[in-house]
Design a protein around this motif. Structure first.
Motif: not given
Length: 142
Positions: A33, A69, A71, A86-88, A90-91, A93
């Motif tokens: 993260e 949500h 990023g 592109h990042t997320w 919290d996931y 991802y």
């Protein structure tokens, strides 16, 4: 494919120019993260990915979106096309997109460098031949 018989090394075909388009894109899962929130780290990774893939960086922009949500987005314009992450966070991802035009750059090297630096638990990668003669980049490798 009959038209491929007219293709010559150097990007020309009988009757006109050939566009060599190579598009590597994928999803990274289980990324730390902190890395996914680090705008400067992601920017540095993209700059180096462009270098190792023999791309010419024109400009790079980053954006951080806060909250759940949220990023980071990094988009690099290269002479050959673009690189984006592109990042997320919290996931854990991220999505990665590397598109190049021309025979001299290698989007696989850029994608693999990004994966190496972000260290996902696993990832899924896709390839699309975006050449003006479908299959040219694949036949070129043989």
């Amino acid at each position: 494919m009959a038209v491929q018989q007219n293709v010559k090394k150097g990007g020309r075909e009988a009757g006109g120019d050939l566009i060599v388009g190579k598009h590597v894109y994928g999803n990274l899962y289980g990324v730390d993260e902190e890395k996914l929130w680090d705008e400067e780290l992601l920017k540095d990774i993209v700059v180096e990915a462009a270098r190792v893939a023999n791309m010419n960086l024109v400009d790079i922009k980053t954006w951080k979106f806060t909250g759940f949500h949220g990023g980071v987005s990094v988009i690099a314009l290269v002479l050959e096309s673009h690189i984006s992450i592109h990042t997320w966070p919290d996931y854990g991802y991220a999505t990665v997109d590397v598109y190049t035009c021309g025979a001299n750059s290698d989007p696989w090297k850029a994608f693999n460098y990004i994966v190496l630096k972000l260290k996902p638990r696993y990832y899924i990668v896709h390839y699309a031949d975006r050449s003006s003669i479908p299959g040219y980049t694949e036949s070129e490798k043989r």
